[in-house]
Design a protein around this motif. Structure first.
Motif, PDB file in Angstrom:
ATOM      1  N   LYS A 129       5.275  11.519  -2.939  1.00  0.00           N
ATOM      2  CA  LYS A 129       4.595  10.317  -2.462  1.00  0.00           C
ATOM      3  C   LYS A 129       4.601   9.230  -3.529  1.00  0.00           C
ATOM      4  O   LYS A 129       4.432   9.531  -4.704  1.00  0.00           O
ATOM      5  CB  LYS A 129       3.150  10.652  -2.083  1.00  0.00           C
ATOM      6  N   PHE A 130       4.766   7.983  -3.087  1.00  0.00           N
ATOM      7  CA  PHE A 130       4.696   6.822  -3.971  1.00  0.00           C
ATOM      8  C   PHE A 130       3.632   5.881  -3.425  1.00  0.00           C
ATOM      9  O   PHE A 130       3.715   5.454  -2.269  1.00  0.00           O
ATOM     10  CB  PHE A 130       6.023   6.069  -4.012  1.00  0.00           C
ATOM     11  N   LEU A 131       2.646   5.554  -4.254  1.00  0.00           N
ATOM     12  CA  LEU A 131       1.650   4.550  -3.901  1.00  0.00           C
ATOM     13  C   LEU A 131       2.128   3.222  -4.478  1.00  0.00           C
ATOM     14  O   LEU A 131       2.433   3.128  -5.676  1.00  0.00           O
ATOM     15  CB  LEU A 131       0.278   4.924  -4.466  1.00  0.00           C
ATOM     16  N   VAL A 132       2.236   2.210  -3.617  1.00  0.00           N
ATOM     17  CA  VAL A 132       2.757   0.903  -4.002  1.00  0.00           C
ATOM     18  C   VAL A 132       1.673  -0.137  -3.740  1.00  0.00           C
ATOM     19  O   VAL A 132       1.089  -0.174  -2.655  1.00  0.00           O
ATOM     20  CB  VAL A 132       4.031   0.569  -3.189  1.00  0.00           C
ATOM     21  N   GLY A 133       1.427  -0.975  -4.737  1.00  0.00           N
ATOM     22  CA  GLY A 133       0.383  -1.992  -4.629  1.00  0.00           C
ATOM     23  C   GLY A 133       0.767  -3.152  -3.726  1.00  0.00           C
ATOM     24  O   GLY A 133       1.916  -3.300  -3.305  1.00  0.00           O
ATOM     25  N   ARG A 134      -0.196  -3.996  -3.456  1.00  0.00           N
ATOM     26  CA  ARG A 134       0.021  -5.171  -2.609  1.00  0.00           C
ATOM     27  C   ARG A 134       1.114  -6.082  -3.159  1.00  0.00           C
ATOM     28  O   ARG A 134       1.753  -6.816  -2.416  1.00  0.00           O
ATOM     29  CB  ARG A 134      -1.282  -5.956  -2.458  1.00  0.00           C
ATOM     30  N   ASP A 135       1.330  -6.025  -4.477  1.00  0.00           N
ATOM     31  CA  ASP A 135       2.366  -6.847  -5.102  1.00  0.00           C
ATOM     32  C   ASP A 135       3.760  -6.248  -4.955  1.00  0.00           C
ATOM     33  O   ASP A 135       4.739  -6.826  -5.420  1.00  0.00           O
ATOM     34  CB  ASP A 135       2.045  -7.068  -6.583  1.00  0.00           C
ATOM     35  N   GLY A 136       3.857  -5.075  -4.321  1.00  0.00           N
ATOM     36  CA  GLY A 136       5.154  -4.453  -4.104  1.00  0.00           C
ATOM     37  C   GLY A 136       5.646  -3.588  -5.249  1.00  0.00           C
ATOM     38  O   GLY A 136       6.763  -3.092  -5.216  1.00  0.00           O
ATOM     39  N   ARG A 137       4.803  -3.363  -6.238  1.00  0.00           N
ATOM     40  CA  ARG A 137       5.193  -2.548  -7.396  1.00  0.00           C
ATOM     41  C   ARG A 137       4.538  -1.168  -7.318  1.00  0.00           C
ATOM     42  O   ARG A 137       3.352  -1.059  -6.979  1.00  0.00           O
ATOM     43  CB  ARG A 137       4.786  -3.240  -8.683  1.00  0.00           C
ATOM     44  N   PRO A 138       5.298  -0.138  -7.671  1.00  0.00           N
ATOM     45  CA  PRO A 138       4.730   1.214  -7.633  1.00  0.00           C
ATOM     46  C   PRO A 138       3.547   1.355  -8.591  1.00  0.00           C
ATOM     47  O   PRO A 138       3.585   0.868  -9.721  1.00  0.00           O
ATOM     48  CB  PRO A 138       5.885   2.112  -8.080  1.00  0.00           C
ATOM     49  N   ASP A 149      -5.490  13.909   0.949  1.00  0.00           N
ATOM     50  CA  ASP A 149      -6.890  13.556   0.672  1.00  0.00           C
ATOM     51  C   ASP A 149      -7.171  13.426  -0.820  1.00  0.00           C
ATOM     52  O   ASP A 149      -8.120  12.779  -1.217  1.00  0.00           O
ATOM     53  CB  ASP A 149      -7.866  14.510   1.356  1.00  0.00           C
ATOM     54  N   GLY A 150      -6.311  13.986  -1.659  1.00  0.00           N
ATOM     55  CA  GLY A 150      -6.452  13.841  -3.104  1.00  0.00           C
ATOM     56  C   GLY A 150      -6.048  12.465  -3.613  1.00  0.00           C
ATOM     57  O   GLY A 150      -6.245  12.155  -4.784  1.00  0.00           O
ATOM     58  N   LEU A 151      -5.487  11.638  -2.740  1.00  0.00           N
ATOM     59  CA  LEU A 151      -5.030  10.305  -3.120  1.00  0.00           C
ATOM     60  C   LEU A 151      -6.061   9.222  -2.816  1.00  0.00           C
ATOM     61  O   LEU A 151      -5.873   8.063  -3.165  1.00  0.00           O
ATOM     62  CB  LEU A 151      -3.737   9.959  -2.369  1.00  0.00           C
ATOM     63  N   GLU A 152      -7.145   9.583  -2.171  1.00  0.00           N
ATOM     64  CA  GLU A 152      -8.095   8.584  -1.678  1.00  0.00           C
ATOM     65  C   GLU A 152      -8.668   7.675  -2.759  1.00  0.00           C
ATOM     66  O   GLU A 152      -8.789   6.473  -2.537  1.00  0.00           O
ATOM     67  CB  GLU A 152      -9.215   9.243  -0.892  1.00  0.00           C
ATOM     68  N   ALA A 153      -9.012   8.222  -3.909  1.00  0.00           N
ATOM     69  CA  ALA A 153      -9.583   7.368  -4.969  1.00  0.00           C
ATOM     70  C   ALA A 153      -8.583   6.313  -5.407  1.00  0.00           C
ATOM     71  O   ALA A 153      -8.941   5.139  -5.578  1.00  0.00           O
ATOM     72  CB  ALA A 153     -10.027   8.223  -6.156  1.00  0.00           C
ATOM     73  N   ASP A 154      -7.313   6.706  -5.561  1.00  0.00           N
ATOM     74  CA  ASP A 154      -6.289   5.743  -5.970  1.00  0.00           C
ATOM     75  C   ASP A 154      -6.036   4.721  -4.855  1.00  0.00           C
ATOM     76  O   ASP A 154      -5.808   3.541  -5.132  1.00  0.00           O
ATOM     77  CB  ASP A 154      -4.984   6.465  -6.310  1.00  0.00           C
ATOM     78  N   ILE A 155      -6.064   5.159  -3.620  1.00  0.00           N
ATOM     79  CA  ILE A 155      -5.878   4.235  -2.487  1.00  0.00           C
ATOM     80  C   ILE A 155      -7.021   3.224  -2.444  1.00  0.00           C
ATOM     81  O   ILE A 155      -6.801   2.024  -2.283  1.00  0.00           O
ATOM     82  CB  ILE A 155      -5.748   5.008  -1.160  1.00  0.00           C
ATOM     83  N   LYS A 157      -8.863   2.194  -4.869  1.00  0.00           N
ATOM     84  CA  LYS A 157      -8.710   1.267  -5.992  1.00  0.00           C
ATOM     85  C   LYS A 157      -7.614   0.237  -5.690  1.00  0.00           C
ATOM     86  O   LYS A 157      -7.788  -0.955  -5.950  1.00  0.00           O
ATOM     87  CB  LYS A 157      -8.370   2.052  -7.258  1.00  0.00           C
ATOM     88  N   ALA A 158      -6.486   0.695  -5.116  1.00  0.00           N
ATOM     89  CA  ALA A 158      -5.371  -0.219  -4.803  1.00  0.00           C
ATOM     90  C   ALA A 158      -5.765  -1.224  -3.712  1.00  0.00           C
ATOM     91  O   ALA A 158      -5.311  -2.368  -3.736  1.00  0.00           O
ATOM     92  CB  ALA A 158      -4.149   0.587  -4.368  1.00  0.00           C
ATOM     93  N   LEU A 159      -6.581  -0.783  -2.780  1.00  0.00           N
ATOM     94  CA  LEU A 159      -6.995  -1.678  -1.699  1.00  0.00           C
ATOM     95  C   LEU A 159      -7.980  -2.731  -2.184  1.00  0.00           C
ATOM     96  O   LEU A 159      -8.117  -3.786  -1.573  1.00  0.00           O
ATOM     97  CB  LEU A 159      -7.610  -0.874  -0.546  1.00  0.00           C
ATOM     98  N   GLY A 160      -8.693  -2.415  -3.274  1.00  0.00           N
ATOM     99  CA  GLY A 160      -9.611  -3.378  -3.875  1.00  0.00           C
ATOM    100  C   GLY A 160     -10.940  -3.458  -3.247  1.00  0.00           C
ATOM    101  O   GLY A 160     -11.397  -3.283  -2.247  1.00  0.00           O
TER     102      GLY A 160
END
Length: 160
Positions: A129-138, A149-155, A157-160
Motif C-alpha cells: 500500500k502507498f499513502l499519497v498526500g493531497r499534493d500527489g506525493r507519497p 485498519d492499522g493505517l487509520e492514524a496516518d490517513i 493525519k493526511a486528511l488534516g
C-alpha cells in the motif's frame, strides 16, 4: 516536479483515467489480487473508503497477477469477485504489472519515491500500500502484512 497526478491508468472497465481526477485527494494505492492470503483486506480497504471518502480519501486498487498467479481472471471476473465477495465500491483499475520491464509507470515512480524495507524498489507481494498526500506525493509505503485498519492514524493525519 512529478506527482501521482501526472500519471494515467485505465479503469477496470477500460476507460482511461487521469490521476489528475484525484487532485487534492488523499490516495491509498494498493496492488490487489483475488486469490491471495491477504485478499480479505479488500473488506478493510472498503471500510476505509466508506469511512473517509467524504473527507477526501480515495482507495484505488490495481489488480496484479505477478505474485503466484493470484489474479488470473479477466477484468470483469475481478470486478464481479471484488464487488460480490467483499462489497468493493472503491475504484479498481485494469490489471497491471508492478515490477519489471513492463511495470506500470505509476508503480515505477511510487517504488522510487517510497522504497520498501532496506531501500528495496520492488514490490514484494500483493497488497503493498502507498499513502499519497493531497499534493500527489507519497507519504508512506506499507507492507502487505499491514492491515487497512492499522493505517487509520496516518490517513487521519493526511486528511488534516
Amino acid at each position: 516536479m512529478t506527482t501521482v497526478h501526472n500519471f494515467e491508468a485505465h479503469a477496470i472497465d477500460g476507460r482511461p483515467v487521469s490521476l489528475m481526477e484525484y487532485h487534492d485527494r488523499v490516495l491509498l494505492i494498493v496492488n490487489t489480487a483475488s486469490r491471495c492470503g491477504f485478499t480479505p483486506q479488500l473488506a478493510g480497504l472498503e471500510a476505509l473508503w466508506q469511512r473517509y471518502r467524504a473527507r477526501g480519501l480515495v482507495v484505488v486498487g490495481f489488480p496484479c497477477n505477478q505474485f503466484g498467479g493470484q489474479e488470473p481472471g479477466s477484468e470483469q471476473q475481478i470486478q464481479d469477485f471484488c464487488s460480490t465477495r467483499y462489497g468493493v465500491t472503491f475504484p479498481l483499475m485494469s490489471k497491471i504489472e508492478v515490477n519489471g520491464a513492463h511495470a506500470h509507470p505509476l508503480y515505477k515512480w511510487l517504488c522510487a519515491q517510497a522504497p520498501g524495507l532496506l531501500g528495496s524498489k520492488s514490490i514484494k507481494w500483493n497488497f503493498t500500500k502507498f499513502l499519497v498526500g493531497r499534493d500527489g506525493r507519497p507519504i508512506r509505503r506499507y507492507a502487505p502484512t499491514e492491515s487497512p485498519d492499522g493505517l487509520e492514524a496516518d490517513i487521519e493525519k493526511a486528511l488534516g
